[in-house]
Scaffold this active site. Structure first.
Site, PDB file in Angstrom:
ATOM      1  N   ILE A  52      16.530  -2.619  35.024  1.00  0.00           N
ATOM      2  CA  ILE A  52      15.068  -2.498  34.903  1.00  0.00           C
ATOM      3  C   ILE A  52      14.318  -3.298  35.958  1.00  0.00           C
ATOM      4  CG2 ILE A  52      15.072  -1.956  32.435  1.00  0.00           C
ATOM      5  CD1 ILE A  52      14.571  -4.897  31.856  1.00  0.00           C
ATOM      6  N   GLY A  53      15.049  -4.010  36.800  1.00  0.00           N
ATOM      7  CA  GLY A  53      14.360  -4.771  37.835  1.00  0.00           C
ATOM      8  C   GLY A  53      15.328  -5.574  38.674  1.00  0.00           C
ATOM      9  N   GLY A  55      15.176  -9.406  40.368  1.00  0.00           N
ATOM     10  CA  GLY A  55      14.438 -10.647  40.558  1.00  0.00           C
ATOM     11  C   GLY A  55      14.861 -11.352  41.819  1.00  0.00           C
ATOM     12  N   LYS A  74      19.141 -11.147  32.473  1.00  0.00           N
ATOM     13  CA  LYS A  74      18.853 -11.546  33.853  1.00  0.00           C
ATOM     14  C   LYS A  74      20.078 -12.222  34.455  1.00  0.00           C
ATOM     15  CE  LYS A  74      15.186 -14.116  36.278  1.00  0.00           C
ATOM     16  NZ  LYS A  74      13.956 -14.909  36.046  1.00  0.00           N
ATOM     17  N   ASP A 172       4.689 -19.821  40.535  1.00  0.00           N
ATOM     18  CA  ASP A 172       4.877 -18.450  41.012  1.00  0.00           C
ATOM     19  C   ASP A 172       4.123 -17.451  40.131  1.00  0.00           C
ATOM     20  OD1 ASP A 172       5.833 -16.673  42.891  1.00  0.00           O
ATOM     21  OD2 ASP A 172       7.787 -16.416  41.942  1.00  0.00           O
TER      22      ASP A 172
END
Length: 383
Positions: A52-53, A55, A74, A172
């Site tokens: 889904i992503g 990083g 993650k 961030d």
């Protein structure tokens, strides 16, 4: 010997023996420890269809635990150069904090070469991919929704800055780190760059990390981190949400590329409403939208100490504190890496000249020679 000497007390699955990472996880004893095997099963062997992503330190997968809980997994990439430090920072920072506008850490896996964080799964991805992304997400970001997102992010950031001890500076804050659940409630994510700020310390001097466009000038140029650095980043994000466009768009004419500069130009001309997202419908409150934009400009003031703190930002967004009586000045913007390099070099040269001048011998009226002693009181980031 590491100052982090304790290990997890609560575990799930087999625990690796004599893992040196265990010595670095003090303060995270109550976090659930997942086995690598369990996370392999949860993500269908980290199948690409569940990705889904991606990083800064590795890929993120959707997974389902045995009890049916949907999670975001993650994974620390073995190729990540800064990932180990960021993994520990994120784990230790987020392990003890809980707020409705922060992602929830379910646990982690520290097993051999596998370093994995397990968060709650958020159905509607990030603001960068939905509101600001080039592809249509299908989500209707009407004005009411945007107000709730702005206030939600501000609440989460205010909690980090003032609701916990020591204070937490995120470092961030940006659209891709604001995730949305099924109800579009915003959650601040990615604490890999976060720093703890003791109450008696004004700032931390550290290596510069983050995303150009959101970086406060004093941080980008001099490496000085304060809670006001986050406030600057939030101001940029706030204007992005109201305008519906990214902080930098090089496809536009040069004078229109930097959102913060364009917003100031409109404000200076008395036409601030022109920057508001034209796709907003009937529920748009123009006055409220302009107030939010003014708050964004207040957050991005060049002089750090003149920026509001997040508690004041929240009050202004909610209409509990007057905005129009506040002095709005032209924000300082770092346009690109070349600009950053030139200004950093100029700052270093000025500082060196100042130190040399103050350290030079000078004659007093009595003929004695004196020398000024220079002391820097800041906390350094030991890499």
């Amino acid at each position: 010997m590491s100052c982090f000497s304790r290990i997890f007390k609560r575990t799930r699955g087999p625990q690796q023996q004599n893992d040196p990472w265990d010595e670095d996880l003090s303060g995270a004893e109550n976090i659930t420890r997942f086995s690598y095997k369990e996370l392999v099963r949860a993500t269908a062997k980290f199948d690409q269809s569940n990705k889904i992503g991606e990083g800064g330190y590795g890929p993120v997968y959707k997974g389902t635990l045995r009890d049916g809980t949907a999670v975001a997994v993650k994974v620390l990439s073995l190729q990540s150069r800064q990932g180990g430090r960021e993994f520990l920072s994120e784990l230790l920072t987020i392990s003890d904090v809980s707020h409705k506008n922060l992602v929830k850490l379910h646990g982690c896996c520290v097993e051999g070469s596998h370093k994995i964080l397990v968060y709650n799964y958020l159905e509607n991805n990030s603001l960068a991919q939905t509101l600001l992304g080039s592809r249509k997400s299908g989500i209707q970001f009407n004005w009411n929704t945007r107000v709730n997102i702005c206030i939600g992010v501000a609440q989460g950031l205010a909690y980090l800055h003032d609701g916990v001890r020591p204070h937490i500076v995120h470092r961030d804050i940006k659209a891709s780190n604001i995730l949305l659940d099924k109800d579009l409630t915003p959650k601040i994510s990615d604490f890999g760059l976060a720093k703890l700020l003791p109450a008696d310390v004004s700032h931390i001097s550290t290596r510069v990390a983050g995303t150009l466009g959101y970086l406060a000038p004093e941080y980008a140029i001099r490496g000085q981190v304060t809670r006001k650095s986050d406030v600057y980043s939030f101001g940029v994000l706030l204007i992005e949400i109201v305008s519906g466009r990214c902080n930098t768009d090089t496809r536009l004419p040069y004078e229109d590329q930097i959102l913060l500069e364009k917003t100031w130009t409109y404000y200076d001309q008395g036409e601030l409403h022109e920057i508001i997202d034209s796709s907003l419908g009937d529920d748009l409150d123009v006055d409220e939208a302009c107030r939010f934009l003014k708050v964004g400009l207040l957050c991005t003031k060049n002089v750090t100490k003149r920026r509001p703190d997040m508690a004041s930002v929240l009050q202004m967004l909610r209409g509990e504190m007057d905005v129009d009586s506040q002095e709005i000045t032209q924000p300082d913007v770092i346009r690109d890496f070349r600009d950053l390099k030139l200004r950093s070099k100029a700052t270093s040269s000025t500082l060196l000249t100042s130190i040399m001048a103050r350290s030079s011998p000078s004659s007093s009226s009595a003929g004695n020679t004196t020398r000024t002693s220079i002391t820097f009181t800041a906390i350094s980031d030991r890499d």
